[in-house]
Structures are given as C-alpha cells and as structure tokens.
Design a protein around this motif. Sequence first.
Motif, short mmCIF file in Angstrom:
data_model
loop_
_atom_site.label_atom_id
_atom_site.label_comp_id
_atom_site.label_asym_id
_atom_site.label_seq_id
_atom_site.Cartn_x
_atom_site.Cartn_y
_atom_site.Cartn_z
N LEU A 94 5.38 123.18 6.89
CA LEU A 94 5.54 121.92 7.62
C LEU A 94 5.09 122.16 9.06
N GLN A 95 3.92 121.65 9.38
CA GLN A 95 3.40 121.71 10.74
C GLN A 95 3.96 120.54 11.51
N MET A 96 4.68 120.83 12.59
CA MET A 96 5.34 119.79 13.36
C MET A 96 4.75 119.76 14.76
N ASN A 97 4.08 118.68 15.10
CA ASN A 97 3.48 118.51 16.42
C ASN A 97 4.16 117.38 17.16
N SER A 98 3.94 117.32 18.46
CA SER A 98 4.52 116.27 19.31
C SER A 98 6.01 116.12 19.06
N LEU A 99 6.70 117.24 19.06
CA LEU A 99 8.12 117.22 18.73
C LEU A 99 8.92 116.47 19.78
N LYS A 100 9.98 115.82 19.29
CA LYS A 100 10.86 115.03 20.13
C LYS A 100 12.29 115.58 20.01
N PRO A 101 13.13 115.34 21.02
CA PRO A 101 14.51 115.81 20.92
C PRO A 101 15.21 115.31 19.66
N GLU A 102 14.86 114.12 19.20
CA GLU A 102 15.51 113.59 17.99
C GLU A 102 15.07 114.30 16.71
N ASP A 103 14.11 115.20 16.80
CA ASP A 103 13.72 116.03 15.66
C ASP A 103 14.65 117.24 15.52
N THR A 104 15.53 117.44 16.47
CA THR A 104 16.45 118.57 16.41
C THR A 104 17.35 118.47 15.19
N ALA A 105 17.36 119.52 14.38
CA ALA A 105 18.13 119.53 13.13
C ALA A 105 17.96 120.88 12.45
N VAL A 106 18.75 121.10 11.42
CA VAL A 106 18.48 122.19 10.50
C VAL A 106 17.53 121.64 9.43
N TYR A 107 16.44 122.34 9.23
CA TYR A 107 15.42 121.90 8.27
C TYR A 107 15.55 122.71 6.99
N VAL A 116 8.02 110.55 11.13
CA VAL A 116 7.22 111.77 11.37
C VAL A 116 5.75 111.57 11.03
N LYS A 117 5.38 110.41 10.52
CA LYS A 117 3.98 110.15 10.18
C LYS A 117 3.10 110.29 11.41
N GLY A 118 1.99 111.00 11.25
CA GLY A 118 1.08 111.23 12.35
C GLY A 118 1.44 112.41 13.23
N ARG A 119 2.65 112.95 13.04
CA ARG A 119 3.08 114.11 13.84
C ARG A 119 3.30 115.35 12.97
N PHE A 120 3.81 115.17 11.78
CA PHE A 120 4.10 116.29 10.87
C PHE A 120 3.09 116.30 9.73
N THR A 121 2.75 117.50 9.28
CA THR A 121 1.85 117.66 8.13
C THR A 121 2.44 118.68 7.17
N ILE A 122 2.58 118.29 5.91
CA ILE A 122 3.05 119.21 4.89
C ILE A 122 1.84 119.77 4.16
N SER A 123 1.88 121.07 3.88
CA SER A 123 0.78 121.69 3.15
C SER A 123 1.36 122.74 2.21
N LYS A 124 0.51 123.30 1.37
CA LYS A 124 0.99 124.22 0.34
C LYS A 124 -0.03 125.32 0.12
N ASP A 125 0.47 126.41 -0.43
CA ASP A 125 -0.38 127.52 -0.86
C ASP A 125 0.03 127.84 -2.29
N ASN A 126 -0.74 127.35 -3.25
CA ASN A 126 -0.37 127.54 -4.65
C ASN A 126 -0.42 129.00 -5.07
N ALA A 127 -1.22 129.79 -4.41
CA ALA A 127 -1.39 131.18 -4.85
C ALA A 127 -0.18 132.03 -4.50
N ASN A 128 0.49 131.74 -3.39
CA ASN A 128 1.56 132.64 -2.95
C ASN A 128 2.86 132.59 -3.72
#
Length: 124
Positions: A81-94, A64-76
């Motif tokens: 998980l921002q997922m770009n350029s998704l592929k059929p093999e990314d299909t799953a329960v997250y 997922v490197k280069g396609r997914f980005t993990i980020s956080k909001d400490n205040a909330n």
Amino acid sequence: QVQLAESGGGLVQAGGSLRLACAASGRTFRSYVMGWFRQAPGMEREFVAATTWGDNSPLYTDSVKGRFTISKDNANPAVYLQMNSLKPEDTAVYYCAARLRPGYARVPGGYDYWGQGTQVTVSS
C-alpha cells in the motif's frame, strides 16, 4: 492457513509518504482477495483498499482515492500500500487481510485472516 505480516509503518509529517508491505505465507493460493483496513483509536476498523491475485481492478475507499495505491507481487507473494499526500486523519493501525471467497468485501467480517497491524502516525 494463511499467515500475514505487515511492515512499513512509522511517523511521517502531513504531505509525506509511506509504503506498507504485507508478506503472505501458507496456503495463499486459497485467498482470492487481499485487503487493507485501518483502525484509529476509539473507531471501528474501516476498509481502505483491496486487490485480487488476478487481473481485477483494485478497490478503494473514497477518502484515499488518488492518494493511495495498492499493488501486489504474485511471485513472493506480497501486497503493498503506497500512501502519498498523507493527512493527520490517516493516522491509524493498518491491517492486512485475506479473503478466501471470490468477490470484493468492504467489511472486516468478509475477511478470513488478519495480520498483526502496523502503526501509521501522521503529524500536522
């Protein structure tokens, strides 16, 4: 106790994007690491990405490197998980997970609390 609730899953065409959210509540100050895992039918749960509530660099699995980005909001607090350029093999329960010990872990056993999961389906 830490409670985690994922949202944002859905059906998307290959090449599309989705943004998953994980809302954390309870004693979140006790968790050091927040991770995302996924599990496809008939497969083991696998590590996707992780971050800390501090300034550590995030960790990604190679697929997922280069396609997914993990980020956080400490205040909330929340993790995304921002997922770009998704592929059929990314299909799953997250799943979102919280680890109460310092240091990253790539195995499900390294995490102490889990959300209920959100389905991501990528059509070809």
